[in-house]
Design a protein around this motif. Structure first.
Motif, PDB file in Angstrom:
ATOM      1  N   GLY A  12       0.802  -1.212   0.000  1.00 45.01           N
ATOM      2  CA  GLY A  12       0.000   0.000   0.000  1.00 45.01           C
ATOM      3  C   GLY A  12       0.837   1.264   0.000  1.00 45.01           C
ATOM      4  O   GLY A  12       0.396   2.316  -0.456  1.00 45.01           O
ATOM      5  N   LYS A  13       2.053   1.199   0.496  1.00 43.88           N
ATOM      6  CA  LYS A  13       2.940   2.356   0.472  1.00 43.88           C
ATOM      7  C   LYS A  13       3.348   2.688  -0.949  1.00 43.88           C
ATOM      8  O   LYS A  13       3.554   3.839  -1.289  1.00 43.88           O
ATOM      9  CB  LYS A  13       4.198   2.085   1.311  1.00 43.88           C
ATOM     10  CG  LYS A  13       3.933   1.947   2.788  1.00 43.88           C
ATOM     11  CD  LYS A  13       5.212   1.604   3.521  1.00 43.88           C
ATOM     12  CE  LYS A  13       4.949   1.321   4.983  1.00 43.88           C
ATOM     13  NZ  LYS A  13       6.155   0.870   5.675  1.00 43.88           N
ATOM     14  N   THR A  17      -3.809   1.072  -4.903  1.00 43.70           N
ATOM     15  CA  THR A  17      -4.898   0.180  -5.288  1.00 43.70           C
ATOM     16  C   THR A  17      -4.718  -1.250  -4.782  1.00 43.70           C
ATOM     17  O   THR A  17      -5.439  -2.131  -5.188  1.00 43.70           O
ATOM     18  CB  THR A  17      -5.048   0.142  -6.827  1.00 43.70           C
ATOM     19  OG1 THR A  17      -3.827  -0.321  -7.392  1.00 43.70           O
ATOM     20  CG2 THR A  17      -5.406   1.505  -7.373  1.00 43.70           C
ATOM     21  N   VAL A  18      -3.778  -1.497  -3.887  1.00 43.30           N
ATOM     22  CA  VAL A  18      -3.596  -2.831  -3.326  1.00 43.30           C
ATOM     23  C   VAL A  18      -4.667  -3.074  -2.267  1.00 43.30           C
ATOM     24  O   VAL A  18      -4.888  -2.245  -1.396  1.00 43.30           O
ATOM     25  CB  VAL A  18      -2.185  -3.009  -2.743  1.00 43.30           C
ATOM     26  CG1 VAL A  18      -2.075  -4.331  -2.012  1.00 43.30           C
ATOM     27  CG2 VAL A  18      -1.145  -2.909  -3.832  1.00 43.30           C
ATOM     28  N   LYS A  19      -5.321  -4.244  -2.397  1.00 39.63           N
ATOM     29  CA  LYS A  19      -6.395  -4.603  -1.474  1.00 39.63           C
ATOM     30  C   LYS A  19      -6.179  -6.027  -0.992  1.00 39.63           C
ATOM     31  O   LYS A  19      -5.351  -6.754  -1.526  1.00 39.63           O
ATOM     32  CB  LYS A  19      -7.744  -4.504  -2.187  1.00 39.63           C
ATOM     33  CG  LYS A  19      -8.064  -3.106  -2.673  1.00 39.63           C
ATOM     34  CD  LYS A  19      -9.377  -3.081  -3.393  1.00 39.63           C
ATOM     35  CE  LYS A  19      -9.681  -1.681  -3.892  1.00 39.63           C
ATOM     36  NZ  LYS A  19     -10.963  -1.619  -4.609  1.00 39.63           N
ATOM     37  N   ALA A  31      -5.273  -3.163 -10.513  1.00 37.25           N
ATOM     38  CA  ALA A  31      -4.954  -3.006 -11.931  1.00 37.25           C
ATOM     39  C   ALA A  31      -4.653  -4.335 -12.617  1.00 37.25           C
ATOM     40  O   ALA A  31      -4.845  -4.469 -13.821  1.00 37.25           O
ATOM     41  CB  ALA A  31      -3.772  -2.055 -12.093  1.00 37.25           C
ATOM     42  N   SER A  32      -4.204  -5.326 -11.868  1.00 40.81           N
ATOM     43  CA  SER A  32      -3.853  -6.615 -12.481  1.00 40.81           C
ATOM     44  C   SER A  32      -4.819  -7.732 -12.090  1.00 40.81           C
ATOM     45  O   SER A  32      -4.504  -8.908 -12.236  1.00 40.81           O
ATOM     46  CB  SER A  32      -2.419  -7.002 -12.112  1.00 40.81           C
ATOM     47  OG  SER A  32      -2.297  -7.135 -10.718  1.00 40.81           O
ATOM     48  N   ASN A  33      -6.006  -7.390 -11.621  1.00 39.84           N
ATOM     49  CA  ASN A  33      -7.008  -8.375 -11.217  1.00 39.84           C
ATOM     50  C   ASN A  33      -7.683  -8.953 -12.462  1.00 39.84           C
ATOM     51  O   ASN A  33      -8.278  -8.219 -13.247  1.00 39.84           O
ATOM     52  CB  ASN A  33      -8.039  -7.709 -10.304  1.00 39.84           C
ATOM     53  CG  ASN A  33      -8.906  -8.690  -9.580  1.00 39.84           C
ATOM     54  OD1 ASN A  33      -8.667  -9.881  -9.594  1.00 39.84           O
ATOM     55  ND2 ASN A  33      -9.948  -8.169  -8.928  1.00 39.84           N
ATOM     56  N   THR A  34      -7.559 -10.274 -12.669  1.00 38.51           N
ATOM     57  CA  THR A  34      -8.129 -10.934 -13.843  1.00 38.51           C
ATOM     58  C   THR A  34      -9.096 -12.035 -13.407  1.00 38.51           C
ATOM     59  O   THR A  34      -9.133 -12.391 -12.223  1.00 38.51           O
ATOM     60  CB  THR A  34      -7.013 -11.570 -14.702  1.00 38.51           C
ATOM     61  OG1 THR A  34      -6.444 -12.670 -13.979  1.00 38.51           O
ATOM     62  CG2 THR A  34      -5.941 -10.548 -15.066  1.00 38.51           C
ATOM     63  N   PRO A  35      -9.836 -12.632 -14.350  1.00 36.31           N
ATOM     64  CA  PRO A  35     -10.766 -13.716 -14.000  1.00 36.31           C
ATOM     65  C   PRO A  35     -10.079 -14.970 -13.446  1.00 36.31           C
ATOM     66  O   PRO A  35     -10.750 -15.862 -12.941  1.00 36.31           O
ATOM     67  CB  PRO A  35     -11.469 -14.035 -15.320  1.00 36.31           C
ATOM     68  CG  PRO A  35     -11.323 -12.807 -16.138  1.00 36.31           C
ATOM     69  CD  PRO A  35     -10.011 -12.201 -15.741  1.00 36.31           C
ATOM     70  N   SER A  36      -8.766 -15.054 -13.525  1.00 33.30           N
ATOM     71  CA  SER A  36      -8.066 -16.212 -12.978  1.00 33.30           C
ATOM     72  C   SER A  36      -7.100 -15.838 -11.849  1.00 33.30           C
ATOM     73  O   SER A  36      -6.260 -16.635 -11.455  1.00 33.30           O
ATOM     74  CB  SER A  36      -7.312 -16.947 -14.091  1.00 33.30           C
ATOM     75  OG  SER A  36      -6.350 -16.097 -14.664  1.00 33.30           O
ATOM     76  N   ILE A  90     -11.956 -10.420  -4.790  1.00 35.62           N
ATOM     77  CA  ILE A  90     -13.018  -9.548  -4.274  1.00 35.62           C
ATOM     78  C   ILE A  90     -12.507  -8.907  -2.993  1.00 35.62           C
ATOM     79  O   ILE A  90     -12.118  -9.610  -2.059  1.00 35.62           O
ATOM     80  CB  ILE A  90     -14.310 -10.328  -3.989  1.00 35.62           C
ATOM     81  CG1 ILE A  90     -14.846 -10.935  -5.291  1.00 35.62           C
ATOM     82  CG2 ILE A  90     -15.340  -9.437  -3.345  1.00 35.62           C
ATOM     83  CD1 ILE A  90     -16.063 -11.802  -5.080  1.00 35.62           C
ATOM     84  N   SER A  91     -12.527  -7.608  -2.942  1.00 33.72           N
ATOM     85  CA  SER A  91     -12.038  -6.875  -1.782  1.00 33.72           C
ATOM     86  C   SER A  91     -13.079  -6.850  -0.676  1.00 33.72           C
ATOM     87  O   SER A  91     -14.283  -6.994  -0.916  1.00 33.72           O
ATOM     88  CB  SER A  91     -11.734  -5.433  -2.212  1.00 33.72           C
ATOM     89  OG  SER A  91     -11.564  -4.603  -1.102  1.00 33.72           O
TER      90      SER A  91
END
Length: 95
Positions: A12-13, A17-19, A31-36, A90-91
């Motif tokens: 996060g630093k 967008t890190v969750k 930004a790099s969240n994909t269906p897999s 999912i966040s």
């Protein structure tokens, strides 16, 4: 879980967008969240007789003879088994 929380805080630093994924409990970048990206079990780890009645289950000394322990979704008998499904992370912030 301390390591994961620290990883999210450290990431996060560098990237806002890190969750933390509520299914697999791993940190991820939006930004790099994909269906897999997320690997998880959609069902619970249960202790009961399996529907097919044909499988052998390793029982502990305190388990009743009919008990079976497995993921209800895929039948994996190890509670630490890799998830059987993939999807987007999912966040905890998502509804």
């Amino acid at each position: 879980m301390g390591d994961r929380t620290e990883a999210v805080a450290e990431a996060g630093k560098n990237e806002s967008t890190v969750k933390l994924c509520r299914r697999c409990k791993n940190p991820y970048n939006s930004a790099s969240n994909t269906p897999s990206s997320c690997r998880f079990h959609p069902s619970f780890f249960v202790c009961r007789r399996h529907d097919d009645q044909k499988r052998y289950y390793e029982l502990g000394p305190e388990d009743p003879p009919y008990a079976a322990k497995f993921y209800d979704c895929c039948g994996a008998e190890d509670p630490d088994a890799v998830g059987c499904r993939t999807d987007f992370h999912i966040s905890y912030d998502d509804n």
